[in-house]
Design an enzyme around this catalytic site. Structure first.
Site, PDB file in Angstrom:
ATOM      1  N   LYS A   1      14.524  35.126  -2.182  1.00 58.30           N
ATOM      2  CA  LYS A   1      15.760  35.065  -1.618  1.00 58.30           C
ATOM      3  C   LYS A   1      15.588  34.809  -0.069  1.00 58.30           C
ATOM      4  CE  LYS A   1      19.318  38.412  -0.540  1.00 58.30           C
ATOM      5  NZ  LYS A   1      19.723  39.636  -0.617  1.00 58.30           N
TER       6      LYS A   1
ATOM      7  N   LYS B   1      12.022  38.450   0.519  1.00 58.55           N
ATOM      8  CA  LYS B   1      13.199  38.335   1.002  1.00 58.55           C
ATOM      9  C   LYS B   1      13.256  38.112   2.639  1.00 58.55           C
ATOM     10  CE  LYS B   1      17.490  41.075   1.760  1.00 58.55           C
ATOM     11  NZ  LYS B   1      18.293  41.938   1.427  1.00 58.55           N
TER      12      LYS B   1
HETATM   13  N1  LIG Z   1      20.667  45.047   1.403  1.00 61.37           N
HETATM   14  C1  LIG Z   1      20.522  43.508   2.023  1.00 61.37           C
HETATM   15  C2  LIG Z   1      21.696  42.646   1.350  1.00 61.37           C
HETATM   16  C3  LIG Z   1      21.357  41.043   1.564  1.00 61.37           C
HETATM   17  C4  LIG Z   1      22.064  40.548   2.814  1.00 61.37           C
HETATM   18  C5  LIG Z   1      21.628  41.175   4.140  1.00 61.37           C
HETATM   19  O1  LIG Z   1      20.343  41.458   4.457  1.00 61.37           O
HETATM   20  O2  LIG Z   1      22.840  41.746   4.756  1.00 61.37           O
HETATM   21  C6  LIG Z   1      21.659  40.499   0.434  1.00 61.37           C
HETATM   22  C7  LIG Z   1      22.143  41.245  -0.979  1.00 61.37           C
HETATM   23  N2  LIG Z   1      20.915  41.717  -1.620  1.00 61.37           N
HETATM   24  C8  LIG Z   1      22.561  39.322   0.523  1.00 61.37           C
HETATM   25  C9  LIG Z   1      23.151  38.325  -0.606  1.00 61.37           C
HETATM   26  C10 LIG Z   1      23.834  37.131  -0.304  1.00 61.37           C
HETATM   27  O3  LIG Z   1      23.935  36.804   0.915  1.00 61.37           O
HETATM   28  O4  LIG Z   1      24.212  36.606  -1.161  1.00 61.37           O
END
Ligand SMILES: NCC[C@H](CC(=O)O)[C@@H](CN)CCC(=O)O
Ligand SMILES: [Zn+2]
Length: 330
Positions: A253, A200
């Site tokens: 992601k 991520k």
């Molecule tokens: N826990 C992190 C949430 C993270 C976004 C962030 O980094 O704030 C994602 C959710 N898992 C965002 C997903 C998205 O942007 O759709």
């Protein structure tokens, strides 16, 4: 697969084969739909920066999901959005509140839609006063040990509530191992999947989600715990690490600008399902491009997802899920 002969219809023939191959890749069962559940039971609030998406109260889940399940929805991933002014604190206490939106949401969905696969995203950023994905030291850096302990406790609360899968999106090192050990100790490891957001990346594509979930960091950013966008080697190492720590699914992601990472994940995690999250910023960009007349929305939704599947993902978390349920059944 396709004949080598070239005929007048050669181009058409290859196009047709390509189309058939493309269509065989898309199935409703590969889609996971993100849901934003709030602690205001009767809320249905549109999210301006996330077209066609709403924050939903618990009382709205069944009427909202019923038509989608009838169209073939198979999986959802839940994000809690505590709106009560005093709901947030330094430890993200509300994350595993038995009366909170995620635990109650898991129970409502399991009770009313036994056929739905329920994934619970696990993080603290929606619940912490500072908006970071963990517990902070006094100097504002993440306290890894305390964060991993807290995140794994929250994951267990969701597992005990009935989630089929827990997906820690915090990116604290060691949380996969901690959650897996607690699942094993509690006798749940054979019935609760562990999906790791192993790769991520930090970046600018999460804005609409943070609007929806109220999870913007109150200071700084997530660069010290999410991977740097250029970190292909780091991502490969994180994927290998999380496989060995017990991940059952590997998630990459964002998706479209990280297709090489999806392919790496497919190569490294040969025996695990690979998921990709087309994040809020990717989704909003496609809507903005269609609105600006750059391309047709449906065409780009398919084209962007085609790339994600071609790269090796077998599971796609996407806000286009309701649209795909219609488009694939047409
Ligand atoms: N826990 C992190 C949430 C993270 C976004 C962030 O980094 O704030 C994602 C959710 N898992 C965002 C997903 C998205 O942007 O759709
Ligand atoms: Zn977070």
């Amino acid at each position: 697969v396709a004949s080598r002969e070239t005929t007048d219809e050669g181009g058409f023939f290859f196009t047709q084969i390509g189309h058939i191959v493309t269509l065989t890749r898309y199935k409703q069962s590969m889609l996971i739909y993100p849901l934003f559940i709030t602690d205001n039971p009767d809320e249905v609030t549109p999210i301006p920066s996330l077209p066609n998406q709403n924050r939903l109260g618990l009382n709205k889940l069944v009427p909202f999901l019923t038509p989608l399940v009838q169209k073939g929805l198979r999986s959802v991933i839940l994000f809690g959005v505590p709106l009560a002014p005093d709901a947030k604190d330094a430890l993200g206490t509300a994350a595993d509140d038995p009366e909170g939106p995620v635990i109650k949401g898991i129970q409502v969905i399991r009770r009313n839609f036994p056929q739905l696969f329920v994934v619970a995203d696990v993080c603290l950023c929606e619940y912490t006063s500072h908006g970071h994905c963990g517990i902070l030291r006094d100097d504002g850096s993440l306290n890894n040990a305390m964060s991993v302990e807290r995140i794994s406790d929250v994951a267990m609360a969701y597992a005990h509530a009935g989630a089929h899968c827990v997906a820690p999106s915090d990116m604290n090192d060691g949380r996969i191992r901690a959650i897996k050990l607690k699942l094993i100790e509690s006798g749940l490891s054979h019935q609760v999947n562990l999906m790791s957001y192993a790769a991520k990346f930090s970046g600018c594509l999460y804005g609409p989600f943070r609007d929806a979930a109220g999870s913007c960091p109150s200071f700084g950013d997530r660069k010290c715990y999410q991977l740097p966008p250029g970190g292909r080697g780091l991502a490969r190492r994180a994927i290998e690490r999380d496989i060995h720590e017990g991940a059952d699914i590997i998630l990459v992601k964002p998706a479209s600008s990280f297709l090489d990472i999806i392919s790496d994940a497919k190569e490294i995690a040969k025996d695990l399902p690979i998921a990709a999250y087309q994040v809020s910023g990717e989704y909003a960009m496609i809507h903005a491009g269609a609105k600006a007349g750059v391309f047709d929305l449906k065409t780009m939704a398919f084209e962007s997802t085609e790339g994600i599947l071609r790269a090796g993902a077998g599971i796609v978390i996407t806000y286009f899920t309701p649209d795909f349920l219609d488009w694939l059944s047409a």
